[in-house]
Design a protein around this motif. Structure first.
Motif, mmCIF file in Angstrom:
data_model
loop_
_atom_site.group_PDB
_atom_site.id
_atom_site.type_symbol
_atom_site.label_atom_id
_atom_site.label_comp_id
_atom_site.label_asym_id
_atom_site.label_seq_id
_atom_site.Cartn_x
_atom_site.Cartn_y
_atom_site.Cartn_z
ATOM 1 N N HIS A 1 59.163 64.718 16.253
ATOM 2 C CA HIS A 1 58.086 64.814 15.577
ATOM 3 C C HIS A 1 57.023 64.240 15.490
ATOM 4 O O HIS A 1 55.949 64.449 15.434
ATOM 5 C CB HIS A 1 58.327 65.548 14.462
ATOM 6 C CG HIS A 1 57.438 66.297 13.636
ATOM 7 N ND1 HIS A 1 56.842 66.708 13.906
ATOM 8 C CD2 HIS A 1 57.296 66.333 12.107
ATOM 9 C CE1 HIS A 1 56.259 66.766 12.558
ATOM 10 N NE2 HIS A 1 56.534 66.172 11.249
ATOM 11 N N THR B 1 53.636 63.663 16.716
ATOM 12 C CA THR B 1 52.068 64.641 16.125
ATOM 13 C C THR B 1 50.848 63.422 16.799
ATOM 14 O O THR B 1 50.048 63.407 16.600
ATOM 15 C CB THR B 1 52.747 64.862 14.990
ATOM 16 O OG1 THR B 1 53.845 65.572 15.135
ATOM 17 C CG2 THR B 1 51.111 65.200 14.514
ATOM 18 N N HIS C 1 51.771 67.314 8.353
ATOM 19 C CA HIS C 1 52.994 66.498 9.442
ATOM 20 C C HIS C 1 53.314 65.206 8.527
ATOM 21 O O HIS C 1 54.401 64.582 9.334
ATOM 22 C CB HIS C 1 52.611 66.850 10.759
ATOM 23 C CG HIS C 1 52.011 67.894 10.389
ATOM 24 N ND1 HIS C 1 52.565 69.378 10.441
ATOM 25 C CD2 HIS C 1 50.900 68.855 11.297
ATOM 26 C CE1 HIS C 1 52.133 70.752 11.072
ATOM 27 N NE2 HIS C 1 51.436 69.827 11.182
ATOM 28 N N ARG D 1 58.238 67.475 5.559
ATOM 29 C CA ARG D 1 57.397 67.496 6.504
ATOM 30 C C ARG D 1 57.629 68.525 7.694
ATOM 31 O O ARG D 1 58.015 68.304 8.162
ATOM 32 C CB ARG D 1 57.494 66.078 7.156
ATOM 33 C CG ARG D 1 56.998 64.223 6.087
ATOM 34 C CD ARG D 1 57.098 64.000 7.009
ATOM 35 N NE ARG D 1 57.968 62.998 6.732
ATOM 36 C CZ ARG D 1 58.218 62.242 6.331
ATOM 37 N NH1 ARG D 1 57.762 61.030 4.918
ATOM 38 N NH2 ARG D 1 60.022 61.796 6.135
ATOM 39 N N ILE E 1 57.358 70.042 10.866
ATOM 40 C CA ILE E 1 57.117 69.916 11.887
ATOM 41 C C ILE E 1 55.693 70.482 12.819
ATOM 42 O O ILE E 1 55.583 72.399 12.393
ATOM 43 C CB ILE E 1 58.495 70.833 13.381
ATOM 44 C CG1 ILE E 1 59.449 69.938 12.413
ATOM 45 C CG2 ILE E 1 58.057 70.325 14.039
ATOM 46 C CD1 ILE E 1 59.306 68.376 11.784
ATOM 47 N N TYR E 2 55.192 70.000 13.647
ATOM 48 C CA TYR E 2 53.914 70.899 13.793
ATOM 49 C C TYR E 2 54.542 71.793 14.760
ATOM 50 O O TYR E 2 55.272 71.799 15.992
ATOM 51 C CB TYR E 2 52.882 69.230 14.691
ATOM 52 C CG TYR E 2 52.522 69.501 15.553
ATOM 53 C CD1 TYR E 2 51.448 70.366 15.886
ATOM 54 C CD2 TYR E 2 52.370 69.577 16.779
ATOM 55 C CE1 TYR E 2 49.999 71.120 16.280
ATOM 56 C CE2 TYR E 2 51.517 68.627 18.192
ATOM 57 C CZ TYR E 2 50.314 70.231 18.037
ATOM 58 O OH TYR E 2 49.407 70.113 18.720
ATOM 59 N N HIS F 1 54.482 70.712 18.775
ATOM 60 C CA HIS F 1 56.481 70.524 18.883
ATOM 61 C C HIS F 1 56.600 71.468 19.241
ATOM 62 O O HIS F 1 57.442 71.810 20.068
ATOM 63 C CB HIS F 1 56.491 69.744 17.602
ATOM 64 C CG HIS F 1 57.875 68.720 18.013
ATOM 65 N ND1 HIS F 1 57.130 67.076 18.634
ATOM 66 C CD2 HIS F 1 58.681 68.445 17.548
ATOM 67 C CE1 HIS F 1 58.554 66.818 19.373
ATOM 68 N NE2 HIS F 1 58.989 67.556 18.181
#
Length: 342
Positions: free
Chosen positions: A217, A221, A231, A241, A243-244, A247
């Motif tokens: 991830h 990113t 992120h 964190r 997750i974008y 993604h």
């Protein structure tokens, strides 16, 4: 004199403001290779130059979502560096394929602002355009984000909520110049199902799943030069964190190959919501629903409107509770148009 950039806060935005985003990016063949290493991407048009040429294109383009992420990533330092959440998308159109050697940059216009009732955050709407080296728009979309205020005592701006289309019409869609599915090779594409085999209302369980890992991830990113703090920096999200969201979109789209291998090109984004946060260790699965179908007038090419839902292991086809709220296992609800051979 302060030389670092803390990012914009809600009170820094005003309707009509134009944001020229920094750092143009030249796309290389490595971009496609890395994208296919990060996701189980197998759509033939993006995997083979020869397959793409047989479909009327000069070569295999960059995956549509890779182009989206690249354009999106440029906007983060100016739009969502201090965002609490990315809330939704609309009116997205892919206008030209992106090829190796193209150089992309991004420009956004603020089209709406609305302070939240808590006085600590507000919603900002922007229309973003990605342009190539010829200043041609290759992609455009609207997104809205919830952004923190730096000064909770700053006066609330006049509320402006833009009116957006609930969905693009088939006439809004752009079929890439030269695309022709008349001689489409279904065996090489991986499935025999064509446009006429799908029925409106049909639901497809894509069966496969992928467990998201922290390292992949963060690599993805960074690939899109997305600098959003949530992120990367655990002090902004102690529970993990985040997750974008892109993604998750790419993972779900590539998982949809199993059942939708011939939904080759994404050309429209009607709407989308990141229903619940995704963290490392979550297993992403996906299912789709056929929402609509349309002719395009281009030889052998049909348009299909799909709802793509990503979950973290929940039951397929389950989306909302009795109150109409997303179930906690639902990660993504995306509504898009794709091109498929007839």
């Amino acid at each position: 004199m302060v030389k670092t950039n803390p990012g914009r806060f809600f009170e820094d935005y005003s309707v009509g403001q134009v944001l020229q985003h920094a750092v143009p990016r030249t796309v290389t063949e490595g971009e496609r290779g890395l994208y296919h290493a990060l996701y189980p991407a197998r759509h033939a048009l993006y995997s083979s130059d020869e397959f793409a040429r047989d479909c009327g294109l000069p070569e295999s383009p960059l995956d549509d979502l890779a182009a989206f992420h690249l354009v999106f990533g440029k906007t983060v330092p100016d739009v969502s560096l201090n965002a609490v959440a990315n809330l939704g998308y609309g009116e997205g159109r892919w206008l030209k394929p992106v090829y190796a050697g193209d150089t992309l940059r991004s420009v956004s216009e603020v089209i709406g602002v609305k302070q939240n009732s808590n006085g600590k955050t507000g919603v900002v709407w922007v229309r973003t355009r990605g342009l190539n080296q010829l200043d041609e728009v290759v992609i455009e979309y609207v997104r809205w984000v919830m952004v923190r205020k730096a000064d909770v005592n700053a006066p609330a701006p006049e509320t402006v909520v833009p009116e957006l289309k609930k969905a693009l019409t088939p006439q809004d869609l752009i079929v890439p110049e030269g695309l022709d599915f008349s001689n489409y090779d279904f065996a090489l594409a991986g499935e025999a199902h064509r446009w006429g085999d799908y029925e409106i209302g049909e639901k497809i369980d894509h069966v496969d799943g992928v467990t998201v890992e922290e390292a992949e991830h963060m690599l993805a990113t960074r690939l899109w030069q997305n600098t959003a703090k949530v992120h990367f920096d655990l002090t902004f999200r102690p529970e993990g964190r985040l997750i974008y969201g892109g993604h998750v979109i790419s993972m779900a789209r590539t998982l949809s190959f199993n059942g939708l291998a011939n939904a080759q090109m994404i050309v429209g984004l009607n709407g989308g919501a990141h229903a619940n946060p995704c963290f490392a260790g979550d297993t992403i699965k996906a299912w789709s629903e056929v929402l609509d179908k349309a002719e395009t007038g281009v030889p052998g090419v049909g348009a299909i409107r799909l709802r793509l839902v990503a979950t973290k292991g929940g039951d397929p086809f389950e989306l909302e509770n009795d109150e109409g709220r997303y179930l906690p296992d639902v990660l993504l609800d995306l509504d898009y148009w794709a091109l498929m051979p007839q």
